[in-house]
Each structure stands twice: as structure tokens, then as C-alpha cells.
Design an enzyme around this catalytic site. Structure first.
Site, PDB file in Angstrom:
ATOM      1  N   HIS A  69      -5.192   0.063   5.654  1.00  0.00           N
ATOM      2  CA  HIS A  69      -5.046   1.514   5.800  1.00  0.00           C
ATOM      3  C   HIS A  69      -6.335   2.199   5.370  1.00  0.00           C
ATOM      4  O   HIS A  69      -6.339   3.141   4.580  1.00  0.00           O
ATOM      5  CB  HIS A  69      -3.855   2.010   4.981  1.00  0.00           C
ATOM      6  CG  HIS A  69      -2.566   1.320   5.317  1.00  0.00           C
ATOM      7  ND1 HIS A  69      -1.747   1.724   6.349  1.00  0.00           N
ATOM      8  CD2 HIS A  69      -1.976   0.233   4.781  1.00  0.00           C
ATOM      9  CE1 HIS A  69      -0.703   0.916   6.423  1.00  0.00           C
ATOM     10  NE2 HIS A  69      -0.826  -0.003   5.493  1.00  0.00           N
ATOM     11  N   TYR A 339      -3.105  -5.097  -3.593  1.00  0.00           N
ATOM     12  CA  TYR A 339      -3.670  -3.766  -3.824  1.00  0.00           C
ATOM     13  C   TYR A 339      -4.700  -3.832  -4.949  1.00  0.00           C
ATOM     14  O   TYR A 339      -5.746  -3.174  -4.901  1.00  0.00           O
ATOM     15  CB  TYR A 339      -2.579  -2.772  -4.199  1.00  0.00           C
ATOM     16  CG  TYR A 339      -1.702  -2.296  -3.067  1.00  0.00           C
ATOM     17  CD1 TYR A 339      -1.567  -3.019  -1.892  1.00  0.00           C
ATOM     18  CD2 TYR A 339      -0.973  -1.120  -3.169  1.00  0.00           C
ATOM     19  CE1 TYR A 339      -0.757  -2.587  -0.863  1.00  0.00           C
ATOM     20  CE2 TYR A 339      -0.155  -0.676  -2.140  1.00  0.00           C
ATOM     21  CZ  TYR A 339      -0.049  -1.420  -0.989  1.00  0.00           C
ATOM     22  OH  TYR A 339       0.757  -0.998   0.032  1.00  0.00           O
TER      23      TYR A 339
END
Length: 368
Positions: A69, A339
Site C-alpha cells: 500500500h 509491518y
């Protein structure tokens, strides 16, 4: 300080026997091996967070950007709970009148310069920070369920989806082998082919496909999933509009809408029933499960991601306040680990001046 002579009345301490020395050495070696294994330095066939991020990068990382993203914008606003929210969870975000929010709207993919109209997935990440300093971080997507049920399956999907250099498209044989091993991914493919594309970030529903546990004031627990459902009416994006859209049309549309006023989404909490899969995000729950509107998200402003507040935030979905707890979903744990790796890589690249300056990125976005 002078060294004292040996006490003649005390016999010399015998040397440690070799078996004891060997045992200590073995323990040290085992500890070092376990540490190296956990870090991914050995056991290369084992799936680790760095290997998963490597697969997301696909051999072409963009220094200084999120690995997934990568293209998006920062947003800010607030959250106001509904009157029924406090009965669902004792989290303070549901009891105080308003909570500040800063977040990020983005598209799927690892290319920060991708064309907005070619990205199938849209995403919303949020950071809610309450008056007592507790944080609730969310990372939601426009798809209704995850493609696979395990981190290993996701890694295999990434590898199978990698374009063949000769054709520029995934190898059909590799994709067929992946689907044979992970048939649950066929549901996601069907959604991607049939569901209408939204025309705006503002009229997209964003789903937290992982299950969590809500804990109320009495200590009662319930498994839930949540979604941000837009108050703006859904408008599909046609194929012709996709082909004619500007490269950054989502950002342009967002700015135009914010000039007209704040944008709103309802936070919808869905309760699981006994027997519903709470550790498998690839399976949707039945439509008749109890739904509760727990509040309203209001976004008022946006900023470029190169200079906005969202730039240096890791939207780890496992950061939750008291009153919200994690499930045993393995995808949820893998998201937190990947992440973290992505965040550390881009921060390190920025510190080493390997990333483009924020002013250069902003200028490039403005020139489009």
C-alpha cells in the site's frame, strides 16, 4: 588493591570438569541458534517476516516507502462513539465524547507511483489516541475477506502472482498449482472479478477482516469484526472511466470532496456466533450476525504522505487499547511482524539518505 595470597588452610578449587564445560557450551550454542533462527539468519526455508516482505517487494523495493500500500495520502479528523458502543467494550474510545484520529488512505500494491484507477484494492488505516494515552490502530481494506487462511499461503500467492519476465503476466501453471493447494483463494478471485469498483475513497467500505475480542465492563468477551461503512452513496467506476482517469484521481477526488465538507463513515461492529471461524480471515461470517453501529468516523483534512503526520506511523493492527484483545488468527500476527519489518526498512533507508527527499516526492506528485 593488592591481590591477597592464597589461604593455606583452604584447598585449591578444582578445575571445572570437561562435561560441565561442554554442557554450558551446549546451552550457549542452543540459545544462540534459537536467536538466529528466530531472526531468520538460519533455516532459510522457514517463512519469516523478512522473507514475506521480500516477496511483497518482488525484487524491486522503493526506498523510503511502505512495502505494501505504498501510495496514499494522510488524513485527519475524529471519532465519536454511539450511545450503544460502551455496552460492547470498555475501551475508552467508546466512552469519551470524541477521540482524535490521524490516518492514511491508500491503494494496494508496492509501487508508490502506480495509477490509482488500476488498483483493485483501496485501504484505510487509522490511529485513535484517547485522553488517557491508549491507542487503537486499524488497518482495513476494501475486500470483504482475506485471500488465504495462513501466512504461508499468502507467501505462496505472492510468489505465484509474480509476473514472468517474458510475458509480463503471472505464470498460469504456478497460479494453478497455488489454487489447487489453497482453494479458498478462488473466493477472493471471484470477488475481484465481479464486485464493482468504487469511484472514490470516500464511498468505499473498509473491512477489518481479522477477528478481535471485545471485553465489556463486566469482563464479558465476544468475538467481533468491524467495518467502516461510508455515509457517502456508493458510485461504481466504469471500465471507460478507469481507462480515462488521471494517475492520481483518488487524491484529487478526495481533495475536492473535503473542500465541500467532512467525510463520514459508520463504524459497524459484527458479532460472531458460536462456530463462526474466528481464526480464519479467508472465511466471511453469515450476513445475519448481529450488527452494531459503534460510532462515526469524521475525516476533515488530507496531507501528502511525504510530509503528513501519517508518514512515520506503523499502522500495526495488533496495537489495541484495554477493552479490545487479539484473536489467535495467524494472519493477524503475521501482519504485525511484516509491518514492523517494512517500517524498519524504510526508516533505515531514510536515515541513510537512500530515500528521495520529501520535497522531491511532493513535487513529483504535484506535477502529475
Amino acid at each position: 588493591m593488592p591481590t591477597l595470597p592464597p589461604d593455606p588452610l583452604m584447598p585449591p578449587k578444582p578445575p571445572m570438569p570437561w562435561p560441565a564445560l561442554a554442557a554450558i557450551a551446549t546451552i550457549v550454542l542452543l540459545l544462540a541458534t534459537a536467536f538466529a533462527w528466530a531472526a531468520g539468519w538460519i533455516g532459510r526455508d522457514r517463512l519469516t517476516a523478512p522473507r514475506l516482505v521480500d516477496a511483497i517487494e518482488g525484487g524491486k523495493p522503493y526506498a523510503g516507502f511502505r512495502r505494501a500500500h505504498s501510495k496514499g495520502v494522510c488524513v485527519a479528523g475524529y471519532f465519536e462513539p454511539s450511545t450503544q458502543a460502551a455496552a460492547l467494550s470498555r475501551a475508552q474510545v467508546f466512552s469519551q465524547p470524541r477521540t482524535a484520529v490521524q490516518g492514511r488512505l491508500s491503494i494496494g500494491g508496492a509501487d508508490p507511483y502506480a495509477l490509482d484507477a488500476q488498483a483493485r484494492v483501496r485501504s484505510l488505516a487509522l490511529l485513535l489516541k484517547t485522553e488517557n494515552g491508549q491507542e487503537w490502530r486499524m488497518a482495513m481494506n476494501s475486500f470483504p475477506f482475506f485471500p488465504v487462511s495462513t501466512p504461508a499461503g499468502f507467501h505462496k500467492q505472492l510468489v505465484a502472482s509474480r509476473p514472468d519476465p517474458a510475458t509480463g503476466k503471472p505464470d498460469p501453471a504456478k497460479m494453478a498449482a497455488f489454487l489447487a493447494e489453497h482453494p479458498e483463494a478462488k473466493r477472493f478471485q471471484a470477488w475481484a472479478k465481479s464486485a464493482p469498483w468504487s469511484s472514490s475513497w470516500a464511498n468505499t467500505a473498509y473491512n477489518g477482516v481479522n477477528a478481535f475480542r471485545f471485553v465489556d465492563a463486566a469482563g464479558r468477551e465476544r468475538f467481533v469484526r468491524w467495518s467502516m461503512e461510508p455515509q457517502a452513496p456508493f458510485e461504481p467506476l466504469s471500465e471507460a472511466e478507469r481507462q480515462q482517469a488521471n494517475p492520481d484521481y483518488l487524491r484529487e477526488d478526495l481533495q475536492a470532496r473535503l473542500q465541500q465538507g467532512p467525510l463520514r463513515w459508520n463504524l459497524v461492529i459484527v458479532e460472531a456466533a458460536p462456530g463462526d471461524p474466528v481464526d480464519d480471515p479467508s472465511q466471511a461470517w453469515p450476513e445475519n450476525r448481529p450488527r452494531h453501529i459503534a460510532g462515526v468516523l469524521v475525516l476533515k483534512t488530507s496531507q501528502p504522505q511525504a510530509t503528513g503526520q501519517c508518514r512515520d506511523v506503523n499502522y500495526d493492527p495488533t496495537v489495541v487499547p484495554d477493552g479490545i484483545a487479539l484473536s489467535s488468527d495467524p494472519i493477524l500476527a503475521a501482519r504485525a511482524a511484516t509491518y514492523s519489518v517494512s517500517f524498519n526498512r524504510r526508516e533505515r533507508e531514510t536515515a541513510r539518505n537512500q530515500a528521495p527527499p520529501a520535497t522531491a516526492v511532493t513535487a513529483q506528485e504535484a506535477a502529475r
